[in-house]
Scaffold this active site. Structure first.
Site, mmCIF file in Angstrom:
data_model
loop_
_atom_site.group_PDB
_atom_site.id
_atom_site.type_symbol
_atom_site.label_atom_id
_atom_site.label_comp_id
_atom_site.label_asym_id
_atom_site.label_seq_id
_atom_site.Cartn_x
_atom_site.Cartn_y
_atom_site.Cartn_z
ATOM 1 N N ALA A 1 0.844 -1.196 0.000
ATOM 2 C CA ALA A 1 0.000 0.000 0.000
ATOM 3 C C ALA A 1 0.879 1.244 0.000
ATOM 4 C CB ALA A 1 -0.925 0.019 1.217
ATOM 5 N N CYS A 2 0.554 2.196 -0.870
ATOM 6 C CA CYS A 2 1.231 3.497 -0.938
ATOM 7 C C CYS A 2 2.747 3.279 -1.049
ATOM 8 C CB CYS A 2 0.846 4.340 0.259
ATOM 9 S SG CYS A 2 1.203 6.107 0.062
ATOM 10 N N ALA A 3 3.534 3.827 -0.137
ATOM 11 C CA ALA A 3 4.991 3.651 -0.218
ATOM 12 C C ALA A 3 5.392 2.196 -0.035
ATOM 13 C CB ALA A 3 5.686 4.527 0.826
#
Length: 560
Positions: free
Chosen positions: A295-297
């Site tokens: 997720a995300c980074a």
């Protein structure tokens, strides 16, 4: 492609602020410089400025006479109280504010400023105009009613909240009642154990919650800037429990909250630590190629790991990858990005290296200014003007429980947004190996959010196209977090799906099919096809090489 698609216009991909601004930061001197530049432009063009002032005066005159040509946006809840439309005094005050907003926009838009300066001015004045909204004053009709109903106690309580936030919350209104939650108490309660630990992470293995379990495990990689339990909030919206009850075998990475001693931890450090966790997951599950979810980074770290494995000819260790609101292509247009020049980026690097870390509170403040009406002024009214305690909302508690980034990783992320290295072969080197995502021929599932102000959905869509293998993209009708935490049962939820990925995200949107409800069941069908056979679950956690070290939620998640 038709000019007017029958299903509506794609959500605007460009946002005022995004994750790049949160990582780079916004310096006050840059905002002041923009304000000075706009002021000088107005003084150098007095006739132009006078014409707009006269136009504003004419509009205000119409407002005073009762002519009300302006209406707030239908979704603007700041002015939903009927007093704003029924009371002559409030109606005129709101109309004057809307007239000022319109005229400042026109003054900037029709000026001879350069395109970049005009974009910066629009951004700055959007923040100023939001702050000047009449709903933010003590004359807000909701505040007046609450003052009368409580005999003045709302004002006393609000002043107390304000003083407390000035002392303990960096002057911003609190978004959540933090006393209502406890990690390991009513959040992150899914049973499991830490089965592996290194300096950067703990690996949690969860106990099965179904009679049959798929043979191939799923390793979940959260973002480094927040704690992992966004996937394991209260039981009603725990993604972890949804996966476990659906027969998936789940392992979770819990990143350590770094301090200045860990300033040298960069992206390579995180990829190496993640590779160790992957090997532990393979050993414990007895499966040679787990599925991954980032997720995300965490998705960026997961992609870097796969590129690293591919360069070592070990990509067979991964069966599939799920990317949730993750950017691999970091190019997008935003007015605030115009503030992120070379000087600003280098200053951000220097600050974090001097301190050793980028504090998560700084990032949280930038995120709040991405949507000031929702994340700042809404709570200004609730906490200070109405004197109420902020709500007890698990997602907002998680959002406030931020972590730090080590200086080296912060610098790596700044370079990622500056150079956009993953868009070309061998543009990024991790652990001594060049990364070429086109050669990462692993099936992937990507989720974007149509209202995502942090990782704009069209950039997430373009990120999917950087990878090899079979790819699937789904667009949820939510923001950054709600796009991930999207349990079935929400009557307002829907998503768009189109198995054919074209080069243009708008073309994909035009041909996409709308489905009501959560995207979780669609993803579950996709991941189940890549999770092997169903068999009786193994109750014991860990193995002889990786014995249980501590019960979930572990120790790293509790560090402040």
């Amino acid at each position: 492609m038709k000019e007017k698609p029958p299903k509506g216009t794609p959500p605007a991909p460009a946002t005022i602020m995004n994750v790049q601004n949160a990582i780079t930061g916004l310096r006050g001197r840059d905002l002041i410089s923009t304000l000075r530049h706009v002021g000088r432009h107005g003084l150098r063009n007095p006739l132009y400025t006078a014409r707009h002032l006269l136009a504003l005066g004419g509009q205000l005159g119409r407002v005073m006479l009762g002519d009300s040509p302006y209406q707030p946006h239908a979704r603007d809840s700041r002015f939903s109280d009927p007093t704003w439309s029924e009371n002559p005094f409030y109606r005129r005050g709101l109309q004057a504010y809307l007239a000022w907003q319109k005229q400042t926009r026109l003054w900037i838009e029709e000026s001879s400023l350069s395109d970049d300066d005009r974009a910066r001015a629009h951004f700055l004045f959007s923040l100023i105009n939001d702050a000047l909204a009449p709903s933010n004053s003590l004359l807000n009709p909701l505040a007046v009613k609450e003052l009368l109903n409580t005999g003045g106690q709302s004002l006393v309580r609000g002043l107390g909240h304000l003083l407390d936030d000035l002392r303990h919350n960096d002057g911003l209104p609190r978004q959540v009642d933090e006393r209502a939650f406890e990690v390991g108490g009513n959040l992150a309660t899914t049973q499991g154990a830490v089965v592996f630990r290194n300096d950067l992470l703990e690996l949690i293995q969860y106990k099965p919650m179904s009679e049959k379990q798929y043979a191939r495990p799923l390793l979940v990689i959260p973002p480094q800037i927040n704690k992992y339990y966004i996937f394991d909030l209260s039981s009603s919206n725990s993604f972890v429990q949804y996966m476990l009850k659906s027969g998936l075998q789940v392992f979770m990475v819990s990143w350590r909250n770094p301090d200045p001693r860990h300033r040298e931890w960069g992206l390579s450090s995180y990829v190496q630590a993640l590779e160790e966790a992957l090997n532990a997951c393979r050993s414990i599950s007895g499966n040679r190629d787990p599925n991954l979810m980032g997720a995300c980074a965490g998705g960026l770290t997961m992609a870097a790991l796969q590129g690293h494995l591919q360069a070592k000819r070990q990509l067979r260790k991964v069966r599939s990858a799920t990317y949730l609101v993750s950017l691999l292509d970091s190019k997008f247009d935003s007015p605030a990005s115009l503030f992120a020049d070379e000087q600003t980026v280098e200053a951000a690097k220097r600050r974090s290296y001097q301190r050793g870390v980028l504090d998560g509170g700084e990032v949280a403040r930038i995120f709040a200014w991405m949507r000031p009406n929702d994340l700042i002024w809404n709570y200004w009214v609730n906490n200070y003007l109405l004197g109420k305690t902020p709500p007890a909302f698990d997602i907002l508690y998680w959002n406030a429980d931020s972590t730090r980034l080590p200086a080296a990783l912060h610098g790596d992320l700044l370079d990622f947004f500056k150079h956009n290295p993953l868009t070309h072969a061998d543009g990024l080197e991790v652990c001594g190996t060049p990364i070429n995502l086109q050669q990462v021929a692993v099936d992937s599932f990507h989720v974007g959010g149509s209202n995502d102000h942090i990782t704009p959905w069209d950039a997430v869509y373009r990120s999917a196209q950087l990878l090899g293998g079979e790819r699937r993209f789904v667009l949820a009708n939510s923001g950054h977090i709600q796009s991930i935490i999207n349990p079935p049962g929400n009557p307002k939820a829907y998503f768009l799906d189109n198995p054919r990925l074209s080069s243009d995200p708008r073309a994909w949107f035009h041909d996409a099919k709308r489905s009501e409800g959560s995207w979780w069941p669609l993803w579950l069908e996709w991941i189940s096809q890549r999770s092997g056979v169903l068999k009786a679950p193994r109750v014991e956690l860990g193995n002889a090489t990786y014995p249980p070290l501590a019960p979930a939620p572990g120790t790293y998640v509790l560090a402040r």
